[in-house]
Design a protein around this motif. Structure first.
Motif, PDB file in Angstrom:
ATOM      1  N   THR A   3       0.846  -1.339  -0.082  1.00 12.58           N
ATOM      2  CA  THR A   3       0.079  -0.071   0.069  1.00 12.58           C
ATOM      3  C   THR A   3       0.868   1.160   0.076  1.00 12.58           C
ATOM      4  OG1 THR A   3      -1.817  -0.932   1.131  1.00 12.58           O
ATOM      5  CG2 THR A   3      -1.852   1.260   1.232  1.00 12.58           C
ATOM      6  N   ARG A   4       0.370   2.295  -0.890  1.00 18.03           N
ATOM      7  CA  ARG A   4       0.917   3.375  -0.695  1.00 18.03           C
ATOM      8  C   ARG A   4       0.375   4.337   0.418  1.00 18.03           C
ATOM      9  NH1 ARG A   4       3.654   6.409  -5.213  1.00 18.03           N
ATOM     10  NH2 ARG A   4       3.323   4.772  -6.643  1.00 18.03           N
ATOM     11  N   GLY A 233       2.700   8.840  -0.567  1.00 18.55           N
ATOM     12  CA  GLY A 233       4.239   8.649  -0.140  1.00 18.55           C
ATOM     13  C   GLY A 233       4.828   7.662  -1.540  1.00 18.55           C
ATOM     14  N   ASN A 234       5.866   7.154  -1.161  1.00 16.02           N
ATOM     15  CA  ASN A 234       6.584   6.396  -1.932  1.00 16.02           C
ATOM     16  C   ASN A 234       7.058   5.194  -1.625  1.00 16.02           C
ATOM     17  OD1 ASN A 234       7.516   9.599  -3.105  1.00 16.02           O
ATOM     18  ND2 ASN A 234       7.089   8.177  -4.965  1.00 16.02           N
ATOM     19  N   PHE A 239      -3.017   2.148  -4.053  1.00 13.50           N
ATOM     20  CA  PHE A 239      -3.990   2.915  -2.941  1.00 13.50           C
ATOM     21  C   PHE A 239      -5.469   3.012  -3.701  1.00 13.50           C
ATOM     22  CE2 PHE A 239      -4.500   7.019  -5.530  1.00 13.50           C
ATOM     23  CZ  PHE A 239      -3.233   6.812  -6.373  1.00 13.50           C
ATOM     24  N   SER A 240      -6.223   3.194  -2.752  1.00 11.24           N
ATOM     25  CA  SER A 240      -7.635   3.359  -3.063  1.00 11.24           C
ATOM     26  C   SER A 240      -8.285   4.866  -2.841  1.00 11.24           C
ATOM     27  CB  SER A 240      -8.499   2.292  -2.629  1.00 11.24           C
ATOM     28  OG  SER A 240      -8.695   2.514  -1.164  1.00 11.24           O
ATOM     29  N   ILE A 241      -9.454   5.317  -3.579  1.00 14.69           N
ATOM     30  CA  ILE A 241      -9.965   6.266  -3.086  1.00 14.69           C
ATOM     31  C   ILE A 241     -11.531   5.828  -3.299  1.00 14.69           C
ATOM     32  CG2 ILE A 241      -8.466   7.941  -3.929  1.00 14.69           C
ATOM     33  CD1 ILE A 241     -10.311   8.472  -6.329  1.00 14.69           C
ATOM     34  N   GLU A 242     -12.190   6.428  -2.050  1.00 21.57           N
ATOM     35  CA  GLU A 242     -13.660   6.257  -2.413  1.00 21.57           C
ATOM     36  C   GLU A 242     -14.471   7.508  -2.049  1.00 21.57           C
ATOM     37  OE1 GLU A 242     -14.560   3.030   0.530  1.00 21.57           O
ATOM     38  OE2 GLU A 242     -16.694   3.579   0.835  1.00 21.57           O
ATOM     39  N   ALA A 243     -15.511   7.570  -2.646  1.00 18.52           N
ATOM     40  CA  ALA A 243     -16.159   9.104  -2.682  1.00 18.52           C
ATOM     41  C   ALA A 243     -17.244   8.955  -1.456  1.00 18.52           C
ATOM     42  CB  ALA A 243     -16.996   9.216  -3.951  1.00 18.52           C
ATOM     43  N   SER A 244     -17.055   9.960  -0.482  1.00 22.50           N
ATOM     44  CA  SER A 244     -18.046  10.179   0.578  1.00 22.50           C
ATOM     45  C   SER A 244     -18.990  10.896  -0.049  1.00 22.50           C
ATOM     46  CB  SER A 244     -17.271  10.603   1.647  1.00 22.50           C
ATOM     47  OG  SER A 244     -15.929  11.436   1.461  1.00 22.50           O
TER      48      SER A 244
END
Ligand code: MN
Length: 292
Positions: A3-4, A233-234, A239-244
């Protein structure tokens, strides 16, 4: 795949004007850690968050100025920008369009609100991102790619209308619209409330998000509201994004260019000597001519 992490969530600082037509928050190089080398090949990011410009007969914008050593990428979210350059190029960047201009050895250009749009006025929202060029390409011929919204390849994430538009690079096997000199991924991810998108780039790639609309949660726990910049980060790839809530996110990731940066105003080169040459060439009219 590891995970980043989220390195920082950066809020928009006080806006400043570029010319009289672009009221921008600067995130790169900024003063909160996303400096030129930290984000290289992304060396500048100005964000005109939603702002209402009143109607005017005299379009607002920025007059004739040079660039050398990099590419300017203009992403229109709302409003219209007209562009003219010393190579005879010109066009209108309208909602959803992207202009990928390779300044390289040098162009003069001017950027104004499009005349008819300026007359009416309205909500304006735009990103300008500068993408660095490696030393071997800094003096290559200028060019530009006018990328219309409808020609940007799109990946559908669900049947509810969540999509990833691939401006450059590659997302889940779909190749982006723009050609780039070094590996660069640039996406507009539009997520319906509750939708999730997963991304993975090599750990070394400098990676960030800009929340254009709505709000997101990154990696299930880091909340990023509208107009915030998420520096990743590196230390990992994915990674994931979720829309709130319904959200639109600009996703950028690029392979670092491991070369020195010498930057001054509209010129980004490798050495101070090259900057001096850029100013000399500009003063001697070697960037061509463009009427004000
Ligand atoms: Mn410019």
């Amino acid at each position: 795949m590891t995970t980043r992490s989220v390195e920082a969530i950066i809020r928009p600082g006080a806006p400043h004007y570029v010319g009289d037509g672009f009221r921008v928050h600067n995130f790169i190089p900024g003063n909160q850690g996303a400096n030129m080398q930290r984000m290289n090949p992304f060396i500048m990011l100005d964000y005109n968050s939603k702002y209402h410009f009143t109607g005017t007969e005299k379009p607002r914008g920025v007059g004739v100025h040079p660039h050398r050593g990099f590419e300017t990428v203009t992403i229109a979210y709302q409003g219209k920008v007209a562009h003219h350059d010393s190579g005879g190029g010109g066009g209108v960047i309208a909602q959803g369009d992207v202009q990928w201009m390779t300044a390289a050895s040098g162009v003069l250009h001017k950027e104004y609100h499009e005349e008819a749009w300026a007359r009416e006025g309205g909500i304006f929202q735009m990103v300008q991102l500068w993408v660095n060029l490696p030393a071997k390409d800094k003096m290559s011929p200028p060019k530009y790619q006018a990328i219309k919204n409808e020609t940007i390849p799109q990946v559908d994430l669900d049947t509810a209308g969540s999509t990833v538009k691939v401006i450059a690079g590659n997302y889940q096997g779909t190749q982006g619209a723009a050609s780039t000199f070094t590996p660069v991924h640039l996406f507009n991810a539009r997520l319906k409330s509750g939708a999730r998108a997963d991304f993975s780039f090599p750990a070394a790639y400098h990676t960030a998000l800009l929340v254009i609309e709505g709000a997101i949660t990154v990696n299930g726990k880091h909340e990023a509201p509208t107009d915030h910049f998420v520096l990743m980060g590196n230390d990992g790839e994915a990674f994931s994004i979720e829309a709130s809530e319904d959200a639109l996110v600009l996703v950028m990731s690029g392979e670092p260019i491991h070369e020195p940066i010498a930057a001054h105003g509209p010129f980004v080169m490798n050495t101070r000597q090259e900057l001096i040459e850029a100013f000399d060439d500009f003063n001697q009219g070697k960037f061509g001519y463009l009427e004000d």
